[in-house]
Design a protein around this motif. Structure first.
Motif, short mmCIF file in Angstrom:
data_model
loop_
_atom_site.label_atom_id
_atom_site.label_comp_id
_atom_site.label_asym_id
_atom_site.label_seq_id
_atom_site.Cartn_x
_atom_site.Cartn_y
_atom_site.Cartn_z
N ASN A 187 36.02 72.64 28.33
CA ASN A 187 34.97 71.52 29.26
C ASN A 187 35.96 70.96 30.25
O ASN A 187 35.63 70.08 30.94
CB ASN A 187 34.25 70.62 28.58
CG ASN A 187 33.23 71.34 27.75
OD1 ASN A 187 32.77 72.31 28.11
ND2 ASN A 187 32.93 70.93 26.57
N LEU A 188 37.40 71.05 30.22
CA LEU A 188 38.35 70.26 31.07
C LEU A 188 37.68 70.01 32.67
O LEU A 188 37.83 69.17 33.06
CB LEU A 188 39.71 70.83 30.89
CG LEU A 188 40.64 69.88 31.72
CD1 LEU A 188 40.82 68.48 31.35
CD2 LEU A 188 42.11 70.67 31.57
N THR A 189 37.56 71.64 33.09
CA THR A 189 37.34 71.29 34.61
C THR A 189 36.18 70.97 35.15
O THR A 189 36.00 69.94 35.76
CB THR A 189 37.47 72.94 35.38
OG1 THR A 189 38.94 73.43 34.87
CG2 THR A 189 37.33 72.89 36.59
N GLU A 190 35.14 71.14 33.99
CA GLU A 190 33.64 70.78 34.34
C GLU A 190 33.65 69.22 34.13
O GLU A 190 32.88 68.47 34.92
CB GLU A 190 32.62 71.48 33.53
CG GLU A 190 31.18 71.01 33.66
CD GLU A 190 30.32 72.03 33.12
OE1 GLU A 190 28.98 71.95 33.37
OE2 GLU A 190 30.68 72.60 31.81
N ALA A 191 34.15 68.61 33.15
CA ALA A 191 34.31 67.18 32.86
C ALA A 191 34.81 66.40 33.85
O ALA A 191 34.31 65.41 34.42
CB ALA A 191 34.92 67.01 31.68
N THR A 192 36.29 67.00 34.36
CA THR A 192 36.86 66.04 35.56
C THR A 192 36.10 66.22 36.72
O THR A 192 36.00 65.06 37.36
CB THR A 192 38.20 66.70 35.49
OG1 THR A 192 38.36 67.99 35.79
CG2 THR A 192 39.02 66.15 34.34
N GLN A 193 35.33 67.29 36.98
CA GLN A 193 34.67 67.33 38.37
C GLN A 193 33.30 66.34 38.03
O GLN A 193 33.12 65.84 39.04
CB GLN A 193 34.32 68.72 38.59
CG GLN A 193 35.47 69.79 38.97
CD GLN A 193 34.95 70.95 39.05
OE1 GLN A 193 33.74 71.73 38.44
NE2 GLN A 193 35.82 71.97 39.54
N ALA A 194 32.75 66.41 36.95
CA ALA A 194 31.43 65.75 36.93
C ALA A 194 31.99 64.23 37.12
O ALA A 194 31.27 63.25 37.77
CB ALA A 194 30.89 65.83 35.45
N LEU A 195 32.88 63.73 36.28
CA LEU A 195 33.61 62.32 36.63
C LEU A 195 33.93 61.85 37.90
O LEU A 195 33.76 60.81 38.38
CB LEU A 195 34.51 62.05 35.40
CG LEU A 195 34.13 62.13 34.01
CD1 LEU A 195 35.16 62.17 33.05
CD2 LEU A 195 32.94 61.00 33.79
#
Length: 128
Positions: free
Chosen positions: A111-119
Motif C-alpha cells: 500500500n506504499l504508493t497509494e498511502a503516500t498519495q492519499a496522505l
C-alpha cells in the motif's frame, strides 16, 4: 503536519507473554523497534532482517512505517484520527503505535504508493 517515511521492511511478531526481551532485539540498531507486553502476549515490531522467529506464535511481515514528526503534547487530540481518515477512505489498514513523544503508523508495503498519495492529497508533507 509532516510525516517521516521509513521504507524499511518491518515485521510484527507475537510471542508468549512471558517471553524475555531477546538479545537480538537489544542488539538491533534500528531507528524504530518496539516491544509491548500484556498479560496475553508480547508483541515485537522490528526490521525483518533483525528478527529471529524461533519462538514466535504469529508473524506479519512486509510493513513500512510513517512517523508523525515532532513531539506531540498529551493535550492534543485527534492527531491519529486525522492521519488515519484519508487512509481508511482508501481502505488501507494501519497498525498504530504511540510512544511518549509521538505516533507511528505501519502499513503494508503493498500500500506504499497509494498511502503516500492519499496522505499527500490530504495535505500532509511526506519526508524521506
Amino acid at each position: 503536519m509532516q510525516l517521516r517515511l521509513d521504507k524499511t521492511n518491518y515485521t510484527i511478531a507475537k510471542f508468549p507473554p512471558n517471553f524475555p526481551v531477546p538479545i537480538w532485539f537489544q542488539a538491533s540498531i534500528a531507528t524504530f523497534k518496539s516491544i509491548t507486553y500484556t498479560d496475553e502476549e508480547c508483541s515485537i515490531i522490528i526490521p525483518t532482517e533483525s528478527l529471529e522467529t524461533e519462538k514466535s506464535e504469529s508473524i506479519e511481515s512486509d510493513w513500512f512505517l510513517l512517523k508523525i514528526e515532532g513531539i506531540l503534547d498529551f493535550s492534543l487530540t485527534g492527531i491519529l484520527h486525522k492521519v488515519a481518515t484519508p487512509l481508511a477512505e482508501k481502505e488501507i489498514s494501519i497498525f498504530a503505535v504511540s510512544t511518549y513523544n509521538t505516533d507511528y503508523i505501519l502499513m503494508k508495503q503493498s500500500n506504499l504508493t497509494e498511502a503516500t498519495q492519499a496522505l499527500s492529497q490530504a495535505g500532509y508533507q511526506i519526508l524521506e
